[in-house]
Design a protein around this motif. Structure first.
Motif, short mmCIF file in Angstrom:
data_model
loop_
_atom_site.label_atom_id
_atom_site.label_comp_id
_atom_site.label_asym_id
_atom_site.label_seq_id
_atom_site.Cartn_x
_atom_site.Cartn_y
_atom_site.Cartn_z
N ARG A 101 0.86 -1.18 0.00
CA ARG A 101 0.00 0.00 0.00
C ARG A 101 0.89 1.23 0.00
O ARG A 101 1.77 1.36 0.87
N ILE A 109 2.53 2.70 -11.58
CA ILE A 109 2.87 1.42 -10.98
C ILE A 109 3.37 0.51 -12.09
O ILE A 109 2.68 0.31 -13.09
N TRP A 128 -4.78 -2.01 -7.09
CA TRP A 128 -3.62 -1.20 -7.44
C TRP A 128 -4.03 0.04 -8.23
O TRP A 128 -3.52 1.14 -7.98
N GLU A 131 -5.03 2.85 -6.23
CA GLU A 131 -3.97 3.59 -5.54
C GLU A 131 -3.34 4.67 -6.43
O GLU A 131 -2.43 5.38 -5.99
N LEU A 138 -1.18 1.97 -14.45
CA LEU A 138 -0.59 0.69 -14.06
C LEU A 138 -0.08 0.04 -15.34
O LEU A 138 -0.82 -0.08 -16.32
#
Length: 269
Positions: A101, A109, A128, A131, A138
């Motif tokens: 986290r 990411i 993910w 986040e 991502l």
């Protein structure tokens, strides 16, 4: 890069030196993935499953103003990676991608050749993306060659009377989705996704080149379960099967390698 279910794999599974034998070939899909990543100047980047950090260092060179946090569950890999740390900018930590986290939203990411070792990764991916900062992405790639002779022969060998119960778990038959599967998964969660695949016709050099390639990744959990004498015998058996499936040519040994790529983020501006 690298890996059996990220936190469950034995610490000694991963050998940074063996993994790096074909470093250029392993870096090629990462370069293709990054070529399609859009954020012009991400402020915060996370590399989940960073291995020995060579490719994480490429992120630092591409975005010199970004703060990058990099994780891997292998202490051996992280020990090697820390030589590339940049105080205040690039940090390497032993950690589990399943429980990761960030302290604050991140702009990018990256996960390179890791998620095939994480059975529950299809549940992690939507979390993910949650986040990410607005406009964040991502980006991940995974091997897609689990139906290739390299893997089917290994599963069959591990299931023979000689080796059944003696070796670690052979590679699962279908540990990843295909591009359509990932696109469907993420789009159904309300995210935008670009998914594609590439098959590299890799030419590997050296004696038993395909076996040497697999010793750096797929074979690691299997070999960790064996003693030295059994390891030698197993590699002899498997090597013979691979030589028949991937006969060497005068210019090297052709090893087709399919990779699946995904870039995803929240829809909208």
């Amino acid at each position: 890069m690298s890996r059996q279910a990220e936190a469950d794999r034995p610490a000694a599974v991963w050998d940074p030196e063996q993994y790096g034998v074909f470093g250029d070939e392993r870096a090629r899909p990462f370069a293709e993935l990054l070529a399609r990543v859009d954020p012009a100047a991400p402020r915060r980047v996370a590399d989940l499953g960073c291995g020995t950090g060579e490719l994480t260092a490429a992120l630092a060179r591409r975005w010199p103003d970004a703060v990058i946090e990099a994780f891997d569950s292998s202490p051996e890999m992280i020990e090697k990676a820390r030589a590339r740390a940049i105080p205040g900018r690039l940090d390497f930590t032993v950690g589990d991608v399943r429980t990761w986290r960030p302290a604050e939203p991140v702009d990018l990411i990256v996960s390179n050749a890791v998620l095939q070792w994480v059975p529950e990764h299809v549940d992690l991916l939507p979390r993910w993306i949650g986040e990410l900062a607005p406009g964040g992405r991502l980006a991940f790639q995974v091997p897609g060659n689990f139906d290739a002779p390299s893997h089917t022969l290994l599963r069959e060998l591990c299931d023979t009377p000689r080796w059944r119960g003696r070796v670690g778990a052979p590679p699962r038959a279908r540990p990843v989705l295909d591009p359509v599967g990932y696109l469907d998964l993420l789009t159904r969660h309300g995210y935008e996704a670009d998914a594609w695949e590439t098959t590299y016709a890799q030419v590997l050099h050296g004696e038993d080149a395909v076996l040497e390639w697999l010793k750096g990744t797929t074979l690691r959990p299997v070999l960790t379960a064996l003693g030295p004498a059994e390891t030698s015998e197993f590699l002899s058996d498997y090597g013979a099967l691979l030589r028949a499936a991937y006969p060497p040519a005068p210019y090297g040994t052709v090893f087709p390698f399919r990779r699946v790529f995904v870039i995803a983020g929240r829809a909208g501006p």
